[in-house]
Scaffold this motif. Structure first.
Motif, PDB file in Angstrom:
ATOM      1  N   LYS A   1       0.836  -1.209   0.000  1.00 58.89           N
ATOM      2  CA  LYS A   1       0.000   0.000   0.000  1.00 58.89           C
ATOM      3  C   LYS A   1       0.867   1.253   0.000  1.00 58.89           C
ATOM      4  N   ALA A   2       1.945   1.233   0.777  1.00 58.29           N
ATOM      5  CA  ALA A   2       2.852   2.386   0.829  1.00 58.29           C
ATOM      6  C   ALA A   2       3.519   2.624  -0.523  1.00 58.29           C
ATOM      7  N   THR A   3       3.840   1.548  -1.238  1.00 58.18           N
ATOM      8  CA  THR A   3       4.419   1.673  -2.573  1.00 58.18           C
ATOM      9  C   THR A   3       3.421   2.321  -3.525  1.00 58.18           C
ATOM     10  N   ALA A   4       2.196   1.832  -3.492  1.00 58.68           N
ATOM     11  CA  ALA A   4       1.160   2.395  -4.351  1.00 58.68           C
ATOM     12  C   ALA A   4       0.942   3.876  -4.041  1.00 58.68           C
TER      13      ALA A   4
ATOM     14  N   GLY B   1       2.382  10.843  -9.446  1.00 53.19           N
ATOM     15  CA  GLY B   1       1.532  11.003 -10.613  1.00 53.19           C
ATOM     16  C   GLY B   1       1.283   9.751 -11.412  1.00 53.19           C
ATOM     17  N   ALA B   2       1.777   8.594 -10.930  1.00 60.15           N
ATOM     18  CA  ALA B   2       1.560   7.342 -11.658  1.00 60.15           C
ATOM     19  C   ALA B   2       0.119   6.865 -11.506  1.00 60.15           C
ATOM     20  N   GLU B   3      -0.344   6.127 -12.498  1.00 58.57           N
ATOM     21  CA  GLU B   3      -1.610   5.408 -12.406  1.00 58.57           C
ATOM     22  C   GLU B   3      -1.308   4.059 -11.756  1.00 58.57           C
ATOM     23  N   VAL B   4      -2.052   3.706 -10.722  1.00 61.00           N
ATOM     24  CA  VAL B   4      -1.695   2.531  -9.932  1.00 61.00           C
ATOM     25  C   VAL B   4      -2.822   1.511  -9.924  1.00 61.00           C
ATOM     26  N   VAL B   5      -2.456   0.246 -10.162  1.00 56.40           N
ATOM     27  CA  VAL B   5      -3.383  -0.875 -10.061  1.00 56.40           C
ATOM     28  C   VAL B   5      -3.021  -1.665  -8.814  1.00 56.40           C
ATOM     29  N   LEU B   6      -3.958  -1.747  -7.876  1.00 55.20           N
ATOM     30  CA  LEU B   6      -3.760  -2.522  -6.656  1.00 55.20           C
ATOM     31  C   LEU B   6      -4.201  -3.957  -6.924  1.00 55.20           C
ATOM     32  N   ALA B   7      -3.245  -4.870  -7.041  1.00 57.38           N
ATOM     33  CA  ALA B   7      -3.555  -6.279  -7.291  1.00 57.38           C
ATOM     34  C   ALA B   7      -3.633  -6.988  -5.950  1.00 57.38           C
ATOM     35  N   VAL B   8      -4.832  -7.394  -5.548  1.00 57.27           N
ATOM     36  CA  VAL B   8      -5.058  -7.905  -4.198  1.00 57.27           C
ATOM     37  C   VAL B   8      -5.885  -9.192  -4.233  1.00 57.27           C
ATOM     38  N   ARG B   9      -5.734 -10.006  -3.208  1.00 55.99           N
ATOM     39  CA  ARG B   9      -6.577 -11.203  -3.100  1.00 55.99           C
ATOM     40  C   ARG B   9      -7.810 -10.941  -2.247  1.00 55.99           C
ATOM     41  N   ASP B  10      -7.826  -9.820  -1.510  1.00 56.50           N
ATOM     42  CA  ASP B  10      -8.970  -9.411  -0.698  1.00 56.50           C
ATOM     43  C   ASP B  10      -9.433  -8.052  -1.222  1.00 56.50           C
ATOM     44  N   GLU B  11     -10.516  -8.047  -1.984  1.00 57.06           N
ATOM     45  CA  GLU B  11     -10.961  -6.813  -2.623  1.00 57.06           C
ATOM     46  C   GLU B  11     -11.432  -5.770  -1.618  1.00 57.06           C
ATOM     47  N   ARG B  12     -11.944  -6.203  -0.456  1.00 55.63           N
ATOM     48  CA  ARG B  12     -12.352  -5.229   0.564  1.00 55.63           C
ATOM     49  C   ARG B  12     -11.149  -4.454   1.092  1.00 55.63           C
ATOM     50  N   LYS B  13     -10.062  -5.158   1.356  1.00 50.92           N
ATOM     51  CA  LYS B  13      -8.837  -4.476   1.785  1.00 50.92           C
ATOM     52  C   LYS B  13      -8.313  -3.582   0.675  1.00 50.92           C
ATOM     53  N   GLY B  14      -8.434  -4.046  -0.555  1.00 54.82           N
ATOM     54  CA  GLY B  14      -7.997  -3.243  -1.685  1.00 54.82           C
ATOM     55  C   GLY B  14      -8.777  -1.945  -1.798  1.00 54.82           C
ATOM     56  N   GLU B  15     -10.081  -2.027  -1.624  1.00 55.61           N
ATOM     57  CA  GLU B  15     -10.909  -0.818  -1.698  1.00 55.61           C
ATOM     58  C   GLU B  15     -10.601   0.131  -0.551  1.00 55.61           C
ATOM     59  N   ALA B  16     -10.331  -0.416   0.636  1.00 53.06           N
ATOM     60  CA  ALA B  16      -9.962   0.431   1.774  1.00 53.06           C
ATOM     61  C   ALA B  16      -8.623   1.127   1.509  1.00 53.06           C
ATOM     62  N   ALA B  17      -7.670   0.389   0.932  1.00 50.00           N
ATOM     63  CA  ALA B  17      -6.379   0.983   0.586  1.00 50.00           C
ATOM     64  C   ALA B  17      -6.551   2.072  -0.463  1.00 50.00           C
ATOM     65  N   LYS B  18      -7.400   1.812  -1.454  1.00 51.30           N
ATOM     66  CA  LYS B  18      -7.677   2.808  -2.491  1.00 51.30           C
ATOM     67  C   LYS B  18      -8.231   4.086  -1.878  1.00 51.30           C
ATOM     68  N   ALA B  19      -9.164   3.942  -0.931  1.00 53.10           N
ATOM     69  CA  ALA B  19      -9.759   5.117  -0.287  1.00 53.10           C
ATOM     70  C   ALA B  19      -8.698   5.928   0.460  1.00 53.10           C
ATOM     71  N   GLU B  20      -7.776   5.237   1.131  1.00 51.30           N
ATOM     72  CA  GLU B  20      -6.707   5.932   1.846  1.00 51.30           C
ATOM     73  C   GLU B  20      -5.791   6.681   0.884  1.00 51.30           C
ATOM     74  N   ILE B  21      -5.473   6.047  -0.230  1.00 49.45           N
ATOM     75  CA  ILE B  21      -4.591   6.689  -1.210  1.00 49.45           C
ATOM     76  C   ILE B  21      -5.267   7.915  -1.821  1.00 49.45           C
ATOM     77  N   LEU B  22      -6.548   7.794  -2.148  1.00 57.03           N
ATOM     78  CA  LEU B  22      -7.268   8.916  -2.743  1.00 57.03           C
ATOM     79  C   LEU B  22      -7.440  10.061  -1.745  1.00 57.03           C
ATOM     80  N   ALA B  23      -7.557   9.722  -0.460  1.00 61.99           N
ATOM     81  CA  ALA B  23      -7.650  10.772   0.560  1.00 61.99           C
ATOM     82  C   ALA B  23      -6.329  11.536   0.655  1.00 61.99           C
ATOM     83  N   ALA B  24      -5.229  10.815   0.466  1.00 62.50           N
ATOM     84  CA  ALA B  24      -3.913  11.454   0.544  1.00 62.50           C
ATOM     85  C   ALA B  24      -3.532  12.148  -0.750  1.00 62.50           C
ATOM     86  N   VAL B  25      -4.012  11.594  -1.883  1.00 61.56           N
ATOM     87  CA  VAL B  25      -3.681  12.152  -3.203  1.00 61.56           C
ATOM     88  C   VAL B  25      -4.976  12.318  -3.991  1.00 61.56           C
ATOM     89  N   PRO B  26      -5.739  13.362  -3.718  1.00 62.04           N
ATOM     90  CA  PRO B  26      -7.003  13.554  -4.430  1.00 62.04           C
ATOM     91  C   PRO B  26      -6.777  13.635  -5.939  1.00 62.04           C
TER      92      PRO B  26
END
Length: 306
Positions: free
Chosen positions: A48-51, A58-83
């Motif tokens: 998550k820290a790498t993403a 400014g990179a476009e990032v694909v979070l490849a995860v086996r738990d989509e709920r954790k992936g969506e939570a990570a996405k929300a954190e990243i978007l909050a930090a980098v709108p």
């Protein structure tokens, strides 16, 4: 010289003190807008820290995860930090060839592939395809995924692949004679370190395999970082070292640097804290060419590479 001494003494080099000593000499990374990166195991910790670090550049990032709920939570954190960042969540269980193939078929453009997904089971377990879990996750899955994504990586003007290993690999030799840990008493930490050694062995092999496509392949280790994986899988180590563990962002720094710095670092090398490191520090871990060849044959066949 101080950097090398800290690295060899382990605790000073792998801890937050080593990071904070070295970062004083680093320069800021330039933006990488338009670069598309896949990070496996990006639902938490160093992934998550790498993403997040790549999204900040400014990179476009694909979070490849086996738990989509954790992936969506990570996405929300990243978007909050980098709108406004471009972040996707895609299902990919790296230990499953079927899941890897399905994921790879969805990727039509790619510049950076980060192999970060990891497991540390306490008991030996086998995947539905019959492979030991750490070997399947750290070796076979990344091998298959990289090969399937070879055409889209080759289409990039500056394609890079990064294997996130572990400093623990320094304690292990390449077990070409028992890659799936069938012999002896199984220990999760040993299986983890063995397969992390295998990842480091793969880096020059894959660098040569993809040289004609211009795909650079790098290995690195993040030092000791305070991640959910460490706390859950190695509670004793976490309790003992917590006071001087790095943050996930500090552990991820060299991954982001390998993905973004220009000019690109030399392919086929092993890195820690933005500097090339030796792949062996103990004479007992040095591998023989015939062991590397045997390991490569077995892994390539088990992963289904042509």
């Amino acid at each position: 010289m101080l950097d090398t001494i800290a690295d060899r003494l382990v605790v000073p080099g792998y801890s937050k003190w080593g990071y904070r000593l070295r970062e004083k000499t680093w320069t800021a990374l330039e933006p990488v807008r338009g670069v598309r990166a896949v990070v496996t195991g990006a639902g938490s910790g160093i992934g998550k820290a790498t993403a997040l670090g790549l999204a900040r550049l400014g990179a476009e990032v694909v979070l490849a995860v086996r738990d989509e709920r954790k992936g969506e939570a990570a996405k929300a954190e990243i978007l909050a930090a980098v709108p406004g960042a471009t972040v996707e969540v895609r299902l990919c269980d790296v230990s499953s060839p079927e899941s890897v193939r399905r994921f790879a078929a969805e990727i039509d453009r790619l510049d950076v592939l980060v192999h970060n997904a990891g497991v540390l089971p306490q008991e030996r377990s086998v995947t539905p395809d019959g492979h030991e879990l750490t070997f399947a996750t750290h070796v076979l899955g990344p091998l298959l995924l990289t090969d399937l994504l070879r055409p889209v990586l080759a289409a990039s003007p500056d394609p890079r692949v990064v294997f996130v290993s572990s400093g623990g690999m320094y304690t292990q030799r390449l077990r070409a004679d028992d890659p799936e840990y069938r012999e002896g008493t199984y220990k999760g930490a040993t299986a983890y370190a063995r397969t992390k050694r295998m990842q480091v062995t793969l880096v020059p092999l894959l660098s040569e395999r993809y040289a004609s496509d211009g795909i650079a392949v790098h290995g690195m280790h993040p030092g000791w970082a305070d991640t959910p994986g460490v706390a859950g899988s190695l509670p004793g180590f976490h309790k003992l070292t917590r006071a001087f563990l790095r943050t996930s962002e500090e552990g991820a720094d060299t991954i982001v640097w390998l993905a973004a710095t220009k000019p690109a670092p030399r392919t086929g090398r092993f890195w820690h804290d933005r500097r090339e490191r030796p792949t062996h520090v103990l004479p007992t871990t040095a591998e023989k060419p015939e062991d590397v060849a045997e390991f490569w044959r077995y892994s390539k066949d088990a992963a289904g590479l042509s």
